[in-house]
Design a protein around this motif. Structure first.
Motif, PDB file in Angstrom:
ATOM      1  N   LEU A  61      -0.375   1.344   9.026  1.00 22.28           N
ATOM      2  CA  LEU A  61       0.919   1.997   9.250  1.00 22.28           C
ATOM      3  C   LEU A  61       1.213   2.264  10.714  1.00 22.28           C
TER       4      LEU A  61
ATOM      5  N   THR B 222       6.524   6.335  -1.004  1.00 22.00           N
ATOM      6  CA  THR B 222       5.834   5.043  -1.001  1.00 22.00           C
ATOM      7  C   THR B 222       6.745   3.951  -0.445  1.00 22.00           C
ATOM      8  N   CYS B 223       8.013   3.969  -0.814  1.00 23.09           N
ATOM      9  CA  CYS B 223       8.975   3.004  -0.240  1.00 23.09           C
ATOM     10  C   CYS B 223       8.999   3.099   1.280  1.00 23.09           C
ATOM     11  N   GLU B 224       9.094   4.327   1.794  1.00 20.05           N
ATOM     12  CA  GLU B 224       9.171   4.503   3.255  1.00 20.05           C
ATOM     13  C   GLU B 224       7.914   3.983   3.955  1.00 20.05           C
ATOM     14  N   LEU B 225       6.739   4.223   3.350  1.00 15.28           N
ATOM     15  CA  LEU B 225       5.494   3.729   3.949  1.00 15.28           C
ATOM     16  C   LEU B 225       5.449   2.206   3.905  1.00 15.28           C
ATOM     17  N   GLU B 226       5.771   1.637   2.752  1.00 12.71           N
ATOM     18  CA  GLU B 226       5.703   0.169   2.620  1.00 12.71           C
ATOM     19  C   GLU B 226       6.708  -0.532   3.534  1.00 12.71           C
ATOM     20  N   MET B 227       7.905   0.053   3.678  1.00 13.05           N
ATOM     21  CA  MET B 227       8.894  -0.573   4.562  1.00 13.05           C
ATOM     22  C   MET B 227       8.364  -0.654   6.000  1.00 13.05           C
ATOM     23  N   ARG B 228       7.593   0.344   6.404  1.00 15.87           N
ATOM     24  CA  ARG B 228       7.016   0.312   7.754  1.00 15.87           C
ATOM     25  C   ARG B 228       6.006  -0.812   7.907  1.00 15.87           C
TER      26      ARG B 228
ATOM     27  N   LEU C  14       8.684  -0.506  -7.562  1.00 12.86           N
ATOM     28  CA  LEU C  14       8.568  -0.343  -6.118  1.00 12.86           C
ATOM     29  C   LEU C  14       8.895  -1.651  -5.391  1.00 12.86           C
TER      30      LEU C  14
ATOM     31  N   LEU D 227      14.751  -5.351   1.894  1.00 11.71           N
ATOM     32  CA  LEU D 227      14.313  -6.245   2.965  1.00 11.71           C
ATOM     33  C   LEU D 227      15.187  -7.505   3.037  1.00 11.71           C
TER      34      LEU D 227
ATOM     35  N   THR E 240      12.514  -2.668  -5.434  1.00 12.17           N
ATOM     36  CA  THR E 240      13.283  -1.850  -4.496  1.00 12.17           C
ATOM     37  C   THR E 240      13.050  -2.315  -3.054  1.00 12.17           C
ATOM     38  N   LEU E 241      11.795  -2.541  -2.708  1.00 14.04           N
ATOM     39  CA  LEU E 241      11.469  -2.980  -1.343  1.00 14.04           C
ATOM     40  C   LEU E 241      12.096  -4.331  -1.034  1.00 14.04           C
TER      41      LEU E 241
ATOM     42  N   LYS F 114       3.328  -9.371   5.034  1.00 13.79           N
ATOM     43  CA  LYS F 114       2.309  -8.518   5.662  1.00 13.79           C
ATOM     44  C   LYS F 114       1.155  -9.352   6.208  1.00 13.79           C
TER      45      LYS F 114
ATOM     46  N   ARG G 232       1.441   1.190  14.370  1.00 12.80           N
ATOM     47  CA  ARG G 232       1.488  -0.094  15.066  1.00 12.80           C
ATOM     48  C   ARG G 232       1.667   0.129  16.559  1.00 12.80           C
TER      49      ARG G 232
END
Lengths: 210, 210, 210, 210
Positions: free
Chosen positions: A208, D200-206, C106, C114, C109-110, C207, A210
């Motif tokens: 997370l 979780t969305c906010e973390l994954e988007m990062r 999840l 994106l 949604t992501l 990723k 970077r």
């Protein structure tokens, strides 16, 4: 007919605890491909431990055997894991250790490789550090040692022994997994849970930031 | 009434093993959208294999059919998967292979795409490599081949055959999934578990090392 | 006592299918916080659909109601979801659509966020693309449209309608989730599984490729 | 024999609700290593709350105790969690709050650390924001406060109190976890689900946006 050198009722009780915990840990993915082993103290000379090479997801009481504190089988023809000595050295040295859990979760393996160079993983500013016996605030740093992997278990055991002069509830072996322990099964499970959670936090934070 | 060319009791036993394993693998997410297929050897000419296109999460014994080692249905009107030949070529060439598992997990798919250019994934310095039959130390490197995907199965089978001159417990097909095998179901499952775990380690290490 | 305008036995059968599938999807984490809704065709004028705002993890048959193809409740005082029109527009236009599944996982949604800028997600060179009805090779590209979110459902429905001139098995709405459908429940579930798997592949590859 | 100062039947009903929810949340991994605590209002002076330090995966009714709104045990020798005050301050100030859930999921911990500097996590353009009571469109931004961790709970309680002048359904504590609440268990669970999903969305988007 010779008497057993350990209490058979206590073995039954401990074996049941090990079987239940092992199945739960297998379901969590902590024991891939028949890996991992689990033990509990029986008395001041014997421990109950999982037999080598069994599928941990369908373990039963017959898959638990007795060893002495030099890691030798007692009153059985079953073969213990090569790593039995890493369990028994803890029982031998610390009378208040009652349970040792060795697991191979994905994140334990990843953390052991990533932090092998540093020689430890540092946990800092986590409320969950209070899950470790003796910690009552998040405002401390705690280091989990990472040892190099070695197929010669006595060498590994000697390296572990050198770490045990300081209070410790677990260590990682590089590319291999985690050893965690406690006074009894509940204690060891709580420590294992906390190690897994905090190691996962450290890995995810690296993705997370970077 | 003609006799069946295979042992019906053995088919029943193997079909039960396949059904149990398939449901477990489906619950782990290894068989998305009716994909994947699973087989076991019956004798030196026949194998039991899952029928094409069924939901692997609710498979039953009727969803298992018999094929010969050229991939042709035997004593049934059911249609085998197009990929049956990739199972039977292994039974035909190696008498000690008893079980073949073909899965489509997320990480198998990702690794197959990421390492398609290199042509293989290398496992190095993992304790879990000892889960593969014949490995007794972590101090070896092991390469898993990655083949290009191809809708023409005989071509794919010929490419696989060329790999089998060296000891091998599995391979990836690009954008597709994994084939893994062993002497029996327990052996093949242990190999599949180890491939999944080690492929996931390799993917996660790439996210962690920046 | 007036007769119902639909077949009550068929409603019972379809409602049971919806309840079973909904609980499975809830257990997979596809329906966070009472979101998501699920429907099946009853005849050429009616569909069965989940009532708005219920916890999808403990749905029962009473949580299924009947609507006509304009999205209006039929023979009930229950309130359908605001998004009912996005279900019924599919039944109205395509007689061979029998089931519509709307989920909020999840990764749906992501991916919707994106790829909102691109307006679609492209699937290319995946074996699993063969899970979609009509695809028999991995050597095709398939685009999943991503629509902007909108609280005015008739506007959203009109935008969807414009997409339906081409063959389509699903679409994403930005920051919201996925609509997927098929001839019956098994067909729609297979499509939903394939969308979820392939969207997750696309996210994870981003990723992994640096 | 003195009468209890609360309704014993109501305690039984609320304790059952807490036990069921706690076991579900434990199975989701929200309560690592005996952490987390859960409560429900009994009346305008008392709440039922989980006893400190129990394994949340096997909680039973005996693990629920009664406290008053100053966080003191009532008619019991059991010890409440040190954080009880963070539950009771909500019941004391807001008569329409009936349930408070405090969890320690991985993503709550990660988000609390990552956004501690900003002091809040912002949710924007998510359909799921409609899961929070009072939200009827995705076209709003919602901020979840992140407080610094503190072993002195009255200080933490005072900092929380200062936030409660504005409508709020939850907050994070750095390196620690989430507090979420609602009118009843279903309401609080829906809010907790939505917080977990959106964090979780906010973390994954990062991880996805490079």
């Amino acid at each position: 007919m010779t008497a057993l050198p350990y209490d058979a009722d206590r073995l039954h009780a401990r074996a049941t605890e090990i079987v239940v915990a092992t199945r739960e840990l297998a379901a969590l993915g902590f024991t891939p491909a028949t890996s991992s082993n689990f033990s509990m103290r029986l008395d001041d000379r014997h421990a109950a431990i999982t037999v080598s090479g069994r599928d941990k997801g369908c373990l039963c009481e017959d898959d638990i055997m007795v060893v002495d504190f030099d890691g030798q089988p007692v009153a059985t023809s079953q073969r213990p894991s090569a790593e039995t000595l890493l369990h028994t050295q803890l029982y031998k040295r610390f009378p208040d250790i009652g349970c040792v859990l060795h697991t191979h979760s994905l994140n334990q393996t990843l953390a052991s490789r990533l932090f092998a160079g540093a020689g430890h993983v540092r946990f800092e500013d986590y409320e969950l550090i209070k899950a470790f016996r003796g910690q009552d605030t998040h405002e401390v740093a705690m280091d989990v040692p990472v040892l190099p992997n070695n197929q010669h278990i006595p060498t590994l055991a000697a390296q572990v022994d050198a770490l045990l002069d300081n209070p410790l509830w677990g260590y990682l072996i590089e590319g291999h997994g985690l050893y965690a322990w406690g006074a009894d099964m509940a204690d060891a499970r709580r420590h294992l849970d906390a190690f897994e959670f905090l190691l996962t936090c450290e890995l995810e934070m690296r993705k997370l930031i970077r």
